[in-house]
Design a protein around this motif. Structure first.
Motif, mmCIF file in Angstrom:
data_model
loop_
_atom_site.group_PDB
_atom_site.id
_atom_site.type_symbol
_atom_site.label_atom_id
_atom_site.label_comp_id
_atom_site.label_asym_id
_atom_site.label_seq_id
_atom_site.Cartn_x
_atom_site.Cartn_y
_atom_site.Cartn_z
ATOM 1 N N GLU A 181 35.939 39.405 32.778
ATOM 2 C CA GLU A 181 34.910 40.435 32.745
ATOM 3 C C GLU A 181 35.626 41.308 33.841
ATOM 4 N N SER A 182 35.584 42.858 33.401
ATOM 5 C CA SER A 182 36.553 43.837 34.478
ATOM 6 C C SER A 182 35.765 43.597 35.887
ATOM 7 N N ILE A 183 36.349 43.358 37.026
ATOM 8 C CA ILE A 183 35.916 43.103 38.062
ATOM 9 C C ILE A 183 35.264 44.749 38.821
ATOM 10 N N VAL A 184 35.907 45.482 38.261
ATOM 11 C CA VAL A 184 35.569 47.247 38.670
ATOM 12 C C VAL A 184 34.698 47.809 37.880
ATOM 13 N N GLY A 185 33.581 48.672 37.978
ATOM 14 C CA GLY A 185 32.628 49.476 37.548
ATOM 15 C C GLY A 185 31.469 49.060 38.296
ATOM 16 N N ARG A 186 31.150 47.889 38.435
ATOM 17 C CA ARG A 186 29.900 47.674 38.378
ATOM 18 C C ARG A 186 28.848 47.071 39.955
ATOM 19 N N ARG A 187 28.329 47.298 40.117
ATOM 20 C CA ARG A 187 27.376 46.640 41.518
ATOM 21 C C ARG A 187 27.094 44.667 41.479
ATOM 22 N N TRP A 188 27.769 44.152 42.640
ATOM 23 C CA TRP A 188 28.142 42.787 42.535
ATOM 24 C C TRP A 188 26.618 41.865 42.671
ATOM 25 N N SER A 189 25.741 42.047 41.400
ATOM 26 C CA SER A 189 24.702 41.535 42.026
ATOM 27 C C SER A 189 25.188 40.115 41.789
ATOM 28 N N GLU A 190 24.272 39.291 42.214
ATOM 29 C CA GLU A 190 24.957 37.940 41.568
ATOM 30 C C GLU A 190 25.416 37.212 40.575
ATOM 31 N N GLN A 191 24.236 37.997 39.212
ATOM 32 C CA GLN A 191 24.239 37.937 38.074
ATOM 33 C C GLN A 191 25.320 38.476 37.055
ATOM 34 N N GLN A 192 25.760 39.652 37.863
ATOM 35 C CA GLN A 192 27.650 40.256 37.875
ATOM 36 C C GLN A 192 28.357 39.068 38.346
ATOM 37 N N LYS A 193 28.197 39.163 39.372
ATOM 38 C CA LYS A 193 29.492 38.019 40.178
ATOM 39 C C LYS A 193 29.921 36.846 38.906
ATOM 40 N N SER A 194 29.078 36.280 38.862
ATOM 41 C CA SER A 194 28.119 35.061 37.854
ATOM 42 C C SER A 194 29.770 35.110 36.522
ATOM 43 N N LEU A 195 29.052 36.721 35.671
ATOM 44 C CA LEU A 195 29.569 36.589 34.999
ATOM 45 C C LEU A 195 31.469 37.260 34.953
#
Length: 318
Positions: free
Chosen positions: A78-92
């Motif tokens: 998953e792209s590490i840039v472009g979205r805020r790092w919510s806990e859910q996004q970090k896990s993804l």
């Protein structure tokens, strides 16, 4: 000629690629120019629209016999840039890298005739935020933050596939410059309007790599047994964000007056703004010592080639 090509390809074992529809994956498949490619994808319909018709598409590793694979190239994540790092996004971000890498390693380890080479992605984010000091693959002093956490475990899993049967190469990739996606495509609209400029004080380093050189690096890891372990996949001439912005503006013949305040980025992007506010001065020491020749060692030359190609493509489509 056709017969000899077919005979050569019959002697080549299959090559498995994950992340084949991504920026690097698409360019790599074009560069490999062989029929013996299998791509693991979550969306076969989308992949079929993006990739050449001869590519074999699979949706599960259960569809692959690892005893018949020559090379495994792992570019998924998953792209590490472009979205805020919510806990859910970090896990993804983490699981999209760790899980598939672990699956690949287990398949390689249990194969009776294991692939001879496993090439796995990583990023210069492994080093965490650094100052102006030039750092090579031997750098031990890292900054413990999210990007390091992601890459450290990702690399550890990949390196566990190393054996007398399988050579492992882990590519710590920098900012990939291409004319059909990635960071440059996101920067261009503002810079073309003359609204681009440095971020914060502009002193953070940007370790970049032209997409053609990125493909050439992967090809080198396939063909050169002397390349193994951690490899910095960056151009030998990293620049500060200030210099990058000025160079891009010059190539576009646009002014470079504007500056993006750090506070604005932090408000918009949250913790993920760290990727833009801090950097690393990375040197591809292992590649240079193995006599790798960069086609685009200069940022100005790289940008001119990419933007000229982009303009030509635009004109051809009109």
């Amino acid at each position: 000629h056709v017969r000899s090509r077919r005979q050569r390809q019959m002697c080549i074992r299959d090559r498995l690629i994950t992340g084949g529809t991504g920026l690097i994956g698409r360019a790599l498949i074009q560069g490999l120019n062989t029929d013996n490619i299998i791509v693991l994808t979550r969306n076969k319909k989308n992949a079929a629209n993006i990739l050449p018709a001869h590519i074999k598409l699979i949706s599960s590793l259960a569809e692959v016999n690892f005893n018949e694979l020559d090379i495994v190239i792992n570019l998924a994540g998953e792209s590490i840039v472009g979205r805020r790092w919510s806990e859910q996004q970090k896990s993804l971000i983490c699981q999209s890298r760790w899980h598939i890498t672990q699956q690949l390693v287990e398949k390689i380890q249990t194969a009776t005739k294991a692939p001879k080479c496993f090439i796995s992605g990583s990023a210069i984010g492994f080093y965490g935020r650094q100052g102006a000091k030039a750092i090579t693959e031997s750098q031990k002093d890292v900054y413990d933050e999210f990007s390091h956490h992601v890459c450290q475990k990702w690399e550890s899993i990949a390196l566990s596939a190393q054996s007398d049967k399988t050579r492992v190469c882990v590519l710590r990739t920098g900012i990939v410059l291409a004319n059909n996606g990635g960071a440059l495509q996101k920067m261009l609209p503002a810079f073309k309007l003359g609204l681009g400029g440095p971020i914060a004080n502009g002193q953070q380093f940007m370790s970049w790599i032209h997409i053609d050189d990125m493909v050439a690096i992967i090809m080198a890891t396939i063909n050169q047994p002397s390349l193994t372990g951690i490899i910095n996949a960056t151009a030998p001439t990293p620049v500060s964000n200030q210099v990058f912005s000025e160079t891009l503006s010059t190539v576009l013949s646009r002014p470079c007056f504007f500056r993006v305040p750090a506070l604005v980025l932090k408000v918009i992007m949250g913790e993920s703004s760290d990727l833009l506010l801090y950097g690393q001065h990375v040197i591809p020491d292992k590649l240079l010592k193995n006599n790798f020749k960069f086609q685009y060692p200069s940022l100005q030359i790289a940008l001119k080639q990419l933007l000229l190609k982009c303009d030509n493509n635009t004109n051809n489509n009109n």
